[in-house]
Design an enzyme around this catalytic site. Sequence first.
Site, short mmCIF file in Angstrom:
data_model
loop_
_atom_site.label_atom_id
_atom_site.label_comp_id
_atom_site.label_asym_id
_atom_site.label_seq_id
_atom_site.Cartn_x
_atom_site.Cartn_y
_atom_site.Cartn_z
N LYS A 260 -25.39 -13.81 90.04
CA LYS A 260 -24.35 -13.17 89.22
C LYS A 260 -23.19 -14.11 88.85
O LYS A 260 -22.05 -13.68 88.71
CB LYS A 260 -23.79 -11.91 89.91
N HIS B 95 -31.48 -19.65 92.41
CA HIS B 95 -30.26 -19.25 93.13
C HIS B 95 -30.28 -19.84 94.55
O HIS B 95 -29.49 -19.44 95.40
CB HIS B 95 -30.17 -17.72 93.22
N SER C 214 -20.05 -8.00 90.38
CA SER C 214 -21.22 -8.05 89.53
C SER C 214 -22.49 -7.82 90.36
O SER C 214 -23.40 -7.10 89.93
CB SER C 214 -21.28 -9.42 88.83
#
Length: 313
Positions: free
Chosen positions: A65, A126, A156
């Site tokens: 995010k 990520h 988020s």
Amino acid sequence: MVLSSFRILEMELDYHPELRGITVNRPPLKLLQDVPFPAWVADNWETVTNFQAKPDDLLIATFPKSGSTWMQEIVDLICRNGDVGMCKRAPVYYRVPILEFFMNNILPTGTDLLAKMASPRVMKTHLPIQLVPKSFWEQDCKTIFIARNAKDSLVSYFHFHNSCHLLPEPGTWQEFSQKFMDGQVSWGSWYDHVKGWWEAKDKHRILFLFYEDIKEYPRREILKVAKFMEKVLEEDVIEKIVQSSSFNIMKDNPMANYGTLPASVMNQNISRFMRKGEVGDWKNHFTVSQNEDFDEHYARQMVHSSVKFRNVL
Ligand code: PPS
């Protein structure tokens, strides 16, 4: 598939007919070297950790995010010299695969997509720095890292958990905030993640960017990315890239907004993938006392790091 018009509404798309009617059970978290991941990452780790990078691979890395999809779109537009039609040839998760995506009962895995992709390849991850497959460093690959301030990342991530069935149940806002601060969310601790990549930035070919800087002046940051990629762009191409990667255009582009996925995977009636795209939305979520606790905890976590985020109060 190439789509020629922005006007195609996401509700009209049936991009993955094979996913019609499927049920997705939210995964538990599992540890990899003490970092929690959705089980589908941990259970398939051998394939990901043994991934063979090539010298001209470009990696986009972020904590979840933090603007990775935004950078996927920017980099694809740069690679295609601003050809907006070409950048609608497929959903963003196919154009720039997610390295550790491994739910092969739902969609092709990241490593399968990459195996079929022509070079130079662009991919996203990520993963925290210590878990990036070592072949990336052996091949001296370039990485673009984006950091987003912790509070907006948390907000988020909470909304995304509510809509995305590929992640565990978030619990309440208070519960999720605590898990985030404890590093007990998928892909682990925001603090360790950002500190790790920040420390690595001078040891490898890493362009370290901030979400807040891209928001402030997208053209300036896009030019940094193009320079890092050794691409020279004409003025009109730069302008096209700035426009096409703006929040307002991406939010209505089904090839960038995840509108190609059915609600059983990502229910955008609960929360849109392209939700707000703002700096400072945390102020609409944090109470005064939560903010004080968060700041105190943040200061302790980040005390030994020189990474500095702009004030987003
Ligand atoms: S993911 O699911 O981890 O890959 O998410 P990621 O793409 O890293 O981050 C999603 C957030 O980035 C926002 N976003 C943008 N902001 C500004 N401009 C553009 N063009 C843009 N594209 C994506 C997206 O809206 C998510 O943030 P929130 O705060 O939830 O809106």
